[in-house]
Design an enzyme around this catalytic site. Structure first.
Site, mmCIF file in Angstrom:
data_model
loop_
_atom_site.group_PDB
_atom_site.id
_atom_site.type_symbol
_atom_site.label_atom_id
_atom_site.label_comp_id
_atom_site.label_asym_id
_atom_site.label_seq_id
_atom_site.Cartn_x
_atom_site.Cartn_y
_atom_site.Cartn_z
ATOM 1 N N GLY A 185 0.789 -1.224 0.000
ATOM 2 C CA GLY A 185 0.000 0.000 0.000
ATOM 3 C C GLY A 185 0.821 1.273 0.000
ATOM 4 N N CYS A 186 2.101 1.148 -0.179
ATOM 5 C CA CYS A 186 3.017 2.289 -0.146
ATOM 6 C C CYS A 186 3.042 2.986 -1.502
ATOM 7 C CB CYS A 186 4.419 1.789 0.212
ATOM 8 S SG CYS A 186 5.687 3.071 0.280
ATOM 9 N N GLY A 187 3.246 4.297 -1.486
ATOM 10 C CA GLY A 187 3.394 5.049 -2.720
ATOM 11 C C GLY A 187 4.604 4.629 -3.526
ATOM 12 N N LEU A 188 5.550 3.939 -2.892
ATOM 13 C CA LEU A 188 6.734 3.444 -3.587
ATOM 14 C C LEU A 188 6.545 2.027 -4.132
ATOM 15 C CD1 LEU A 188 9.423 4.772 -1.074
ATOM 16 C CD2 LEU A 188 8.787 5.752 -3.283
ATOM 17 N N ALA A 189 5.357 1.457 -3.961
ATOM 18 C CA ALA A 189 5.090 0.091 -4.425
ATOM 19 C C ALA A 189 5.368 -0.123 -5.914
ATOM 20 C CB ALA A 189 3.665 -0.329 -4.068
#
Length: 167
Positions: free
Chosen positions: A34-38
């Site tokens: 769920g991270c923006g860096l996914a």
């Protein structure tokens, strides 16, 4: 001491000795779906596919310590990452990377390679590059995209006899 001295948990809760990866270059990453860096999963997968036959193994360690960005249960992790990101490299059991409950492997990694803000992990997708002897050689920040350090991987995968890059 090196990374081969550690045992971690698989997503099924089984013990997995990192000694099973002896002689391989490892890229160890704390991940979160769920991270923006996914979107970095895509580049990690690309590196895995490109260099796995040359001796690179990417190991993902899901972590829910940063704004609870890893809601997926361990038992569903590999399938969720395969479906959503095309990931086929190993995703191990969910761990803590900071604090008193930090996984022993991550305590070791942080001790061996401090980051910009000291030894703590700043965010998801902090990456550690480990050589074939199990020693940490480089740490990359969460913002550093995996393909940006492909040259480091190629150098570690270089043929010992000739010194020329593999692949």
């Amino acid at each position: 001491m090196n990374v081969y001295d550690f045992t971690v948990k698989t997503s099924r809760g089984e013990a997995k000795s990192l000694a099973d990866y002896r002689g391989q270059v490892l890229l160890i990453v704390n991940t979160a779906t769920g991270c923006g860096l996914a979107p970095q999963f895509k580049e990690l997968q690309q590196l895995s596919e490109t260099y796995k036959d040359a001796g690179l193994t990417v190991l993902g360690f899901p972590c829910n310590q940063f704004r609870e960005q890893e809601p997926v249960k361990d038992s569903d992790m590999q399938e969720a990452c395969q479906i959503n990101f095309g990931v086929t490299f190993p995703l191990l059991g969910k761990i803590n990377v900071n604090g008193p409950d930090a996984d022993p492997l991550y305590k070791y990694l942080k001790k061996e390679a401090s980051g910009f803000l000291g030894s703590s992990i700043k965010w998801n997708f902090t990456k550690f590059l480990v050589n074939t002897e199990g020693h940490v050689v480089k740490r990359f920040s969460p913002a550093t995209k995996p393909l940006k350090f492909e040259a480091y991987i190629r150098k570690l995968l270089a043929d010992v006899k000739t010194g020329t890059p593999v692949v």
